[in-house]
Design an enzyme around this catalytic site. Sequence first.
Site, PDB file in Angstrom:
ATOM      1  N   GLY A  46      56.668 -30.029 -40.237  1.00 40.09           N
ATOM      2  CA  GLY A  46      57.400 -30.481 -40.975  1.00 40.09           C
ATOM      3  C   GLY A  46      58.516 -31.959 -40.795  1.00 40.09           C
ATOM      4  N   ASN A  48      58.637 -34.421 -41.597  1.00 37.61           N
ATOM      5  CA  ASN A  48      58.706 -36.314 -42.305  1.00 37.61           C
ATOM      6  C   ASN A  48      59.543 -36.276 -43.338  1.00 37.61           C
ATOM      7  OD1 ASN A  48      57.924 -33.391 -44.095  1.00 37.61           O
ATOM      8  ND2 ASN A  48      57.783 -34.636 -45.794  1.00 37.61           N
ATOM      9  N   GLY A  52      64.383 -31.794 -39.686  1.00 37.86           N
ATOM     10  CA  GLY A  52      62.526 -32.120 -39.017  1.00 37.86           C
ATOM     11  C   GLY A  52      62.537 -33.750 -38.488  1.00 37.86           C
ATOM     12  N   SER A 179      67.050 -19.430 -40.732  1.00 37.89           N
ATOM     13  CA  SER A 179      68.628 -19.440 -41.959  1.00 37.89           C
ATOM     14  C   SER A 179      69.302 -18.086 -41.512  1.00 37.89           C
ATOM     15  CB  SER A 179      67.659 -19.683 -43.214  1.00 37.89           C
ATOM     16  OG  SER A 179      68.806 -19.747 -43.907  1.00 37.89           O
ATOM     17  N   TYR A 205      62.311 -16.082 -50.130  1.00 39.70           N
ATOM     18  CA  TYR A 205      62.334 -16.978 -49.235  1.00 39.70           C
ATOM     19  C   TYR A 205      63.774 -16.454 -47.729  1.00 39.70           C
ATOM     20  CZ  TYR A 205      65.090 -20.641 -46.317  1.00 39.70           C
ATOM     21  OH  TYR A 205      64.876 -22.100 -46.351  1.00 39.70           O
TER      22      TYR A 205
END
Length: 329
Positions: A46, A48, A52, A179, A205
């Site tokens: 990830g 992009n 990251g 997280s 999440y």
Amino acid sequence: MSLAIIVGSLTVSWFVVPVLLKLTVFKPAKCRSSVRLDGKVVLVTGANTGLGKVTAKDLASRGAVVYIACRDVTKAEAAKRDILSSNSAAQVNLLKLDLGSLRSVRDCADAFKQREEKLDVLVANAGFGSLGFSLTEDGVESHLGVNHLGHFYLTRLLLPCLEKAGTDASKSRIVVVSSVAHKMARGPMIQYEKLQKGEVRRNAYGQSKLANLLFVKYFDSLLAGRNITINGLHPGTVKTEFFRNYFPYRLLNTMLSILCISFYYMLLTEEEGSQTNIWASVSEELEGVSGKYLKGCKISSPSVAAQNVKEAEKLWKWSCEKTGLPHEL
Ligand SMILES: *[C@@H]1O[C@H](CO)[C@@H](O)[C@H](O)[C@H]1NC(C)=O
């Protein structure tokens, strides 16, 4: 006169106070290591956008050969160009990876193994967040499927490469980006059935981020005696990601950024927010440290639920079943 006082005090509370706070009490943590990574191979999922990308950029600037594994190849190419534009010597390679598809994860691991023998650092950074309910290609609830299961599978498939890279003095590293939201996972455990039926949407999440830490815990116990470490972390809460996750509408986002300008200023820039990722990946202080939860470039404590051995083992078993991998490494 009174107008001047009002404007003055507003300015102080709205602009000066947050600036002072960020310079003092809430000073963003910084990775101070200047360690070089020449000859090392790194894979960031990830990479992009956001944290990251900043992490990949930093590791490349230290001389590492960096692989960025992303779902969207066009965006990954843009990220690569961006990294190269600020450092033309950066060694950046792209891999296609859709963490919501076990087939794609397998293809990605194969493509990596065709090009490299060893892997020194794996940063499991990619994260999926949505308020809706969806399933992965393999029929697993998407948060748990992408954030945990896809990374579980990728890590296990790349384990031989990690094993090859690690030595006694310089262990290879697995960095799992969780997280602080793992603390919001209501209930002490992962609610597999409810998740699967879409009954824990707002919590999905948090549950997947709890799964990240349970994975770290159990994997760490299996890695004893190997030259590999694994740690989980909370990255900084970043402006872009915060507003994208909670207020996914651009207009609302812009309005809120203006309205809450002092709060907005307190959130981190991408450079500030990725420091713990970088610290976990490179710092000498963490040599040999494993099974920990990191926050603000320090070792921190996760929730009680994240330290539950039985839950960690249950998640491991569930993940082995879903991926067809054996329980043992
Ligand atoms: C760990 O690394 C050392 C070299 O530093 C090597 O001799 C040893 O075999 C490695 N251990 C494992 C379990 O791979």
